[in-house]
Every structure is written in structure tokens, then in C-alpha cells.
Design an enzyme around this catalytic site. Structure first.
Site, short mmCIF file in Angstrom:
data_model
loop_
_atom_site.label_atom_id
_atom_site.label_comp_id
_atom_site.label_asym_id
_atom_site.label_seq_id
_atom_site.Cartn_x
_atom_site.Cartn_y
_atom_site.Cartn_z
N ASP A 173 -3.24 -8.61 -7.23
CA ASP A 173 -2.88 -8.94 -5.84
C ASP A 173 -3.59 -10.24 -5.43
O ASP A 173 -4.45 -10.23 -4.55
CB ASP A 173 -3.30 -7.76 -4.94
CG ASP A 173 -2.95 -7.97 -3.49
OD1 ASP A 173 -2.08 -8.81 -3.19
OD2 ASP A 173 -3.56 -7.28 -2.64
N HIS A 226 0.82 -1.22 0.00
CA HIS A 226 0.00 0.00 0.00
C HIS A 226 0.86 1.27 0.00
O HIS A 226 0.48 2.27 -0.61
CB HIS A 226 -0.97 -0.03 1.18
CG HIS A 226 -1.99 -1.12 1.05
ND1 HIS A 226 -2.53 -1.80 2.10
CD2 HIS A 226 -2.56 -1.67 -0.07
CE1 HIS A 226 -3.38 -2.72 1.66
NE2 HIS A 226 -3.41 -2.66 0.35
N1 SAM Z 1 -5.91 -5.98 -3.07
C1 SAM Z 1 -6.54 -6.03 -1.77
C2 SAM Z 1 -5.94 -4.94 -0.90
O1 SAM Z 1 -4.76 -4.62 -1.07
O2 SAM Z 1 -6.65 -4.41 -0.06
C3 SAM Z 1 -6.39 -7.37 -1.10
C4 SAM Z 1 -6.71 -8.51 -1.96
S1 SAM Z 1 -6.57 -10.09 -1.22
C5 SAM Z 1 -4.87 -10.35 -1.12
C6 SAM Z 1 -7.02 -11.13 -2.58
C7 SAM Z 1 -8.49 -11.02 -2.95
O3 SAM Z 1 -8.66 -11.69 -4.21
C8 SAM Z 1 -9.44 -11.69 -1.98
O4 SAM Z 1 -10.42 -10.76 -1.60
C9 SAM Z 1 -10.05 -12.84 -2.77
O5 SAM Z 1 -11.41 -13.07 -2.44
C10 SAM Z 1 -9.91 -12.34 -4.19
N2 SAM Z 1 -9.82 -13.37 -5.23
C11 SAM Z 1 -9.33 -14.64 -5.15
N3 SAM Z 1 -9.32 -15.23 -6.36
C12 SAM Z 1 -9.80 -14.32 -7.24
C13 SAM Z 1 -10.01 -14.32 -8.64
N4 SAM Z 1 -9.71 -15.38 -9.40
N5 SAM Z 1 -10.51 -13.19 -9.20
C14 SAM Z 1 -10.80 -12.10 -8.47
N6 SAM Z 1 -10.64 -12.04 -7.14
C15 SAM Z 1 -10.13 -13.13 -6.52
#
Ligand code: SAM
Length: 283
Positions: A168, A18
Site C-alpha cells: 500500500d 480496508h
Molecule cells: N497500509 C496503511 C493502512 O492501510 O492503514 C497505510 C499506509 S500509507 C498509504 C503508506 C505508508 O508507507 C506511509 O506510512 C509511509 O510512511 C510508508 N512508506 C513510504 N515509503 C515506504 C517504503 N519505501 N517502505 C516502507 N514504508 C514506506
């Protein structure tokens, strides 16, 4: 989909991602023309650090907790100042509750009139929470969609010729690094002027190295890598560090990234810490 980011929000890896994200947004704002951000794995946007899930791991205490305990005018955290000020402002808006802003919330707060944010989130419950967070914000759209589908379907952005794609993923799938190689290629083909930033975990050294080699073999250029390891990456069961690989980084971003990683290394590390900023493939 077992991964829930609430258990990990505000940990050292979030701080690294971040703080660098806010610096990338700052670079985008140096030009007046509008930009668009695609946040492919968006999460829920705001995380309650007093929730049972966040308290269960307590990871945030060794991340954002340590940084917020420092007086804001501590000299060597100056490179983190914009990001930390935004975190403090958002907490204040929520009555001082310990809410931690994730990537879509940080991006949405950085948009100017004309800039846009597009989010994809696959978890049914999380995408609902995210949609609610932004229901009043016409500059932000939320798609209940697979990230890799979203990259193919939603790029290039409709509203801008420049911007950022943030990837991410939770690294629950064994194929995640391989999927990312393809995703970076697709994103850059569809949006050649855009920056692409990919977060990845460092448990041990081999998987990121294989990832970089695969990107090189795929002909990718102009790749800057930023890494923070809070302990030597020897125990593959632990998250020992993390990286953010940036394609098409802003001009001289390597100097800014070094300055951001230095205080994170100092305050979030566990002894043998290290930060690295290096070109994987030059321009
Ligand atoms: N980017 C966010 C942040 O920095 O606040 C955190 C993201 S977290 C590490 C990963 C997210 O990806 C989770 O909320 C999960 O539900 C979602 N996720 C997992 N597989 C996914 C996919 N194939 N496509 C989109 N989202 C996905």
C-alpha cells in the site's frame, strides 16, 4: 518522505481497501492452519480523526464518516458489516473517540493463536508509533525497513505456509508502479502460495493500464482487479478512484468483492460512480 497517512485516513480509498482487506482475512480464516500477513507499507495503525491533520482535509467525513452515520442495520451495507463492526468496536474501546484503524490494526484484530503479522514502515516516526501500538502483542513484529527490501528479506513467512502480502505505497515516487511490478514478482516467487494485494490510485486511466500490461508481460497470472471510481477519472490532479489488485485471490472472491463495492459506490460516490471487478489474467 513527505507522505503522512493521517491526512487521508478513513477516506473513500481507505474504506475500499480496508473493507476488502477484512474480506480477504475472513477467507484466510476459513482454514484452520495458521496464516501470516506481511504489511509492507504499514503506517501507524490507528489514526485520530479529530487530529488537526485529519481535520485539515476532512477526507474521512466523505468516507468512514458517511458509513458510520448510517444505522448499522441498514440492509444494503450488510457486506461491510464485519469491517464496520470492527471499526465501531475499536472506537468504543477508545472511549468513543474517533480513532480509525489502519491495515495493521485490522489485521492484528483478526489473528487467531498461531497467526502472525509482520509490518514494515520506513518513516522513522511512524514506525515508532506502530511499534508502541503493538509492544504487548507477540504475534506482531514491526520492522523499520524499506517495503521492497522487506519483501525480499521477510518472505516466505517463518510461521506459516499461507497468507497475504499487502502493498500500500504512498505513490510519492514516479517509479512506484514499476517498482510494484518487480515487487509482485519477487513476492510471488518467494511465497507462491500467498495472496498478494496491491492498492493503487486512479487519477486517470493510463497508469493502471500500463501497470496491468507490465504485470502480464512479466508472466503474472491469476490476477483479479477491484476498482472504485467516485467520479470519472478525467482530472489527473485528483484522486478519482482507487483499485486493489489481488494475485491468487480466494475462491469466488469476485462475487464477494462486487457485493462490498456496491454500497461503497452508492454511499461514497459523487454522482457518476463505478465499481469494477474483473480478471486481468485468469488463473
Ligand atoms: N497500509 C496503511 C493502512 O492501510 O492503514 C497505510 C499506509 S500509507 C498509504 C503508506 C505508508 O508507507 C506511509 O506510512 C509511509 O510512511 C510508508 N512508506 C513510504 N515509503 C515506504 C517504503 N519505501 N517502505 C516502507 N514504508 C514506506
Amino acid at each position: 518522505m513527505n507522505y503522512r497517512h493521517l491526512y487521508h485516513a478513513g477516506n473513500f480509498a481507505d474504506c475500499m481497501k480496508h473493507a476488502l482487506l477484512v474480506a480477504l482475512l475472513r477467507a484466510l480464516k476459513r482454514k484452520a492452519t495458521p496464516f501470516s500477513v506481511l504489511d509492507t507499507h504499514a503506517g501507524i495503525g490507528l489514526y485520530d480523526l479529530s487530529s488537526p491533520q485529519a481535520e485539515a482535509t476532512g477526507e474521512w467525513r466523505d468516507g468512514i464518516g458517511r458509513l458510520l452515520d448510517l444505522p448499522p442495520d441498514t440492509a444494503d451495507i450488510a457486506p461491510l458489516a464485519d469491517w464496520l463492526a470492527l471499526v465501531r468496536k475499536i472506537m468504543a474501546e477508545y472511549g468513543g473517540r474517533p480513532v480509525y484503524p489502519g491495515s495493521p490494526e485490522l489485521v492484528s484484530r483478526s489473528l487467531r493463536p498461531g497467526d502472525t503479522l509482520v509490518c514494515s514502515e520506513l518513516h522513522p516516526e511512524d514506525q515508532r508509533v506502530l511499534r508502541r501500538l503493538f509492544h504487548n502483542n507477540p504475534a506482531v513484529s514491526v520492522h523499520h525497513r524499506d517495503a521492497y527490501e522487506a519483501i525480499a528479506a521477510l518472505l516466505p513467512p517463518k510461521t506459516a505456509k499461507r497468507g497475504l502480502v499487502l502493498m500500500d505505497p504512498p505513490f510519492e515516487q514516479r517509479s512506484e508502479f514499476t517498482d510494484l511490478v518487480r515487487a509482485v514478482s519477487v513476492a510471488r516467487q518467494r511465497f507462491p502460495t500467498g495472496m498478494v494485494a496491491v492498492w493503487y490510485p486512479i487519477k486517470h486511466r493510463a497508469p493502471p493500464r500500463t501497470f496491468f500490461n507490465a504485470l502480464k508481460d512479466a508472466g503474472q497470472r491469476n490476477l483479479l482487479n477491484c476498482e472504485l471510481t467516485i467520479r470519472p477519472p478525467l482530472d489527473p490532479e485528483k484522486l478519482n478512484g482507487c483499485g486493489l489488485l489481488i494475485a491468487n485471490p480466494p475462491y469466488r472472491f469476485e462475487e464477494e468483492a462486487q457485493a462490498i463495492l456496491a454500497p461503497l459506490c452508492h454511499y461514497l460516490g459523487e454522482g457518476e460512480t463505478q465499481s469494477v471487478v474483473e480478471w486481468i489474467v485468469p488463473e
